[in-house]
Design a protein around this motif. Structure first.
Motif, PDB file in Angstrom:
ATOM      1  N   GLU A  19       0.826  -1.210   0.000  1.00  0.00           N
ATOM      2  CA  GLU A  19       0.000   0.000   0.000  1.00  0.00           C
ATOM      3  C   GLU A  19       0.859   1.258   0.000  1.00  0.00           C
ATOM      4  OE1 GLU A  19      -2.712  -0.208   3.226  1.00  0.00           O
ATOM      5  OE2 GLU A  19      -3.988  -1.671   2.217  1.00  0.00           O
ATOM      6  N   ALA A  20       1.964   1.204   0.773  1.00  0.00           N
ATOM      7  CA  ALA A  20       2.824   2.384   0.886  1.00  0.00           C
ATOM      8  C   ALA A  20       3.682   2.580  -0.358  1.00  0.00           C
ATOM      9  CB  ALA A  20       3.727   2.247   2.111  1.00  0.00           C
ATOM     10  N   ASN A  21       3.730   1.581  -1.227  1.00  0.00           N
ATOM     11  CA  ASN A  21       4.624   1.652  -2.388  1.00  0.00           C
ATOM     12  C   ASN A  21       3.890   1.516  -3.710  1.00  0.00           C
ATOM     13  OD1 ASN A  21       7.724   1.664  -1.543  1.00  0.00           O
ATOM     14  ND2 ASN A  21       6.555   0.547   0.000  1.00  0.00           N
ATOM     15  N   GLY A  22       2.713   2.067  -3.767  1.00  0.00           N
ATOM     16  CA  GLY A  22       2.096   2.211  -5.075  1.00  0.00           C
ATOM     17  C   GLY A  22       0.868   1.377  -5.333  1.00  0.00           C
ATOM     18  N   VAL A  23       0.591   0.357  -4.507  1.00  0.00           N
ATOM     19  CA  VAL A  23      -0.647  -0.389  -4.700  1.00  0.00           C
ATOM     20  C   VAL A  23      -1.703   0.298  -3.832  1.00  0.00           C
ATOM     21  CG1 VAL A  23      -1.816  -2.602  -4.423  1.00  0.00           C
ATOM     22  CG2 VAL A  23       0.573  -2.525  -5.140  1.00  0.00           C
ATOM     23  N   ALA A  90       0.301 -14.009 -12.679  1.00  0.00           N
ATOM     24  CA  ALA A  90      -1.022 -13.431 -12.512  1.00  0.00           C
ATOM     25  C   ALA A  90      -1.119 -12.030 -13.089  1.00  0.00           C
ATOM     26  CB  ALA A  90      -1.386 -13.406 -11.037  1.00  0.00           C
ATOM     27  N   LEU A  91      -0.038 -11.257 -12.972  1.00  0.00           N
ATOM     28  CA  LEU A  91      -0.129  -9.862 -13.395  1.00  0.00           C
ATOM     29  C   LEU A  91       0.248  -9.662 -14.847  1.00  0.00           C
ATOM     30  CD1 LEU A  91       1.253  -7.676 -10.488  1.00  0.00           C
ATOM     31  CD2 LEU A  91      -1.085  -8.075 -11.205  1.00  0.00           C
ATOM     32  N   SER A  92       1.037 -10.579 -15.398  1.00  0.00           N
ATOM     33  CA  SER A  92       1.548 -10.316 -16.735  1.00  0.00           C
ATOM     34  C   SER A  92       0.478 -10.505 -17.793  1.00  0.00           C
ATOM     35  CB  SER A  92       2.727 -11.229 -17.029  1.00  0.00           C
ATOM     36  OG  SER A  92       2.299 -12.554 -17.123  1.00  0.00           O
ATOM     37  N   GLN A  93      -0.585 -11.297 -17.502  1.00  0.00           N
ATOM     38  CA  GLN A  93      -1.665 -11.514 -18.457  1.00  0.00           C
ATOM     39  C   GLN A  93      -1.114 -11.888 -19.827  1.00  0.00           C
ATOM     40  OE1 GLN A  93      -5.197 -10.503 -17.803  1.00  0.00           O
ATOM     41  NE2 GLN A  93      -4.634 -10.550 -15.675  1.00  0.00           N
ATOM     42  N   GLY A  94      -0.099 -12.732 -19.901  1.00  0.00           N
ATOM     43  CA  GLY A  94       0.419 -13.154 -21.186  1.00  0.00           C
ATOM     44  C   GLY A  94       1.777 -12.547 -21.464  1.00  0.00           C
ATOM     45  N   ASP A 103       5.234  -4.603  -8.381  1.00  0.00           N
ATOM     46  CA  ASP A 103       4.656  -5.546  -9.348  1.00  0.00           C
ATOM     47  C   ASP A 103       5.477  -6.834  -9.390  1.00  0.00           C
ATOM     48  OD1 ASP A 103       2.607  -3.895 -10.005  1.00  0.00           O
ATOM     49  OD2 ASP A 103       3.417  -3.265 -11.943  1.00  0.00           O
ATOM     50  N   GLU A 104       6.809  -6.697  -9.333  1.00  0.00           N
ATOM     51  CA  GLU A 104       7.668  -7.895  -9.343  1.00  0.00           C
ATOM     52  C   GLU A 104       7.395  -8.763  -8.126  1.00  0.00           C
ATOM     53  OE1 GLU A 104      11.331  -5.803 -11.748  1.00  0.00           O
ATOM     54  OE2 GLU A 104      11.653  -6.432  -9.683  1.00  0.00           O
TER      55      GLU A 104
END
Ligand SMILES: CC(C)(COP(=O)(O)OP(=O)(O)OC[C@H]1O[C@@H](n2cnc3c(N)ncnc32)[C@H](O)[C@@H]1OP(=O)(O)O)[C@@H](O)C(=O)NCCC(=O)NCCS
Length: 232
Positions: A19-23, A90-94, A103-104
């Motif tokens: 949360e503190a780092n961009g999400v 999950a995040l790369s969606q392909g 994100d990493e």
């Protein structure tokens, strides 16, 4: 229920760091759609609430699911040449690679969770598992979590089935008390992925290491047999 989950995870360092780092810290809003799906899914997905009998206040909830051994899950979107399932980020969606370090981290935790899930629950496996569980902060350590966990473990025992859960750091002890043991784990150094150190309001010097514990519980009859074997 989604708001309660957000409050329950407010002191979880992994959640705090993200949360503190961009999400964006809107766990409650992002939980609303999955919760609606779980409630509507039945009959193998069970969402249970713990409610104060005097005030009707929501104290906690759990989502338990029984895997369907007769129904094969859909094939993963991508498979290796030998037909073995691949970990689908999950995040790369392909094709899109994750961009930021948070994100990493999500990519790593999601991929590793999916890897273990495929190992412990290959297609056709009958078992019970906890999709999510949360107890309101002011109601914690009063046995509510234990009661929500035992709802599913009792059914698994009756059917002779194992259970599994992806344990947070706060959840690990509660699951151990219910007979779950570590099957695998993932430890991440949160500071490696954080763009900024914790703020002074957190009371933390560093984000620190965080361990997700992947836990398994054998049915009670098996536990009983193992204990008998150990005692000779
Ligand atoms: C994990 C959780 C559901 C347990 O619910 P609970 O109602 O507090 O659990 P219980 O009262 O049955 O306690 C079971 C054990 O869990 C441990 N425990 C409870 N809350 C804890 C916390 N915040 N941190 C560490 N351990 C905790 C205690 O050791 C307790 O054992 P004790 O009775 O000997 O003290 C609750 O702490 C929670 O919602 N945590 C935040 C969300 C979360 O991490 N969910 C798990 C996702 S996998």
């Amino acid at each position: 229920m989604a708001g309660l989950m957000e409050a329950a995870f407010a002191t979880d360092r992994h959640t705090m760091m993200k949360e503190a780092n961009g999400v964006p810290g809107d766990l409650a809003r992002s939980m609303a759609a999955p919760l609606s799906d779980w409630i509507a899914q039945g009959p193998r997905t069970h969402v249970l609430k713990a409610v104060d009998p005097h005030t009707d206040e929501l104290l906690g909830w759990v989502c338990w699911r029984r895997s369907d051994e007769t129904k094969m899950p859909p094939r993963p979107a991508a498979t290796g040449g030998d037909g073995a399932p691949q970990v689908v980020p999950a995040l790369s969606q392909g094709t899109d690679a994750p961009h930021s370090t948070v994100d990493e981290l999500e990519h790593l935790t999601d991929s590793d969770r999916e890897r273990w899930q495929r190992e412990i629950m290959p297609p056709g496996t009958a078992c019970w598992y906890i999709v999510a569980i949360a107890v309101a902060p002011r109601a914690q350590s009063r046995g509510i979590g234990a009661a929500l966990i035992s709802w599913g473990t009792t059914r698994a025992d009756a059917e002779g089935l194992f259970c599994w859960v992806h344990g947070s750091e706060a959840g690990r002890r509660a699951f151990e008390k219910a007979g779950f043991t570590e099957d695998d784990h993932l430890t991440v150094d949160l500071d490696t992925y954080a763009a900024a150190p914790p703020g002074s309001e957190t009371g933390l010097q560093r984000w620190g290491e965080y361990t997700f514990t992947y836990m398994r519980r054998e049915p009670a009859s098996t536990l009983h047999r193992n204990r008998e074997a150990e005692s000779g």
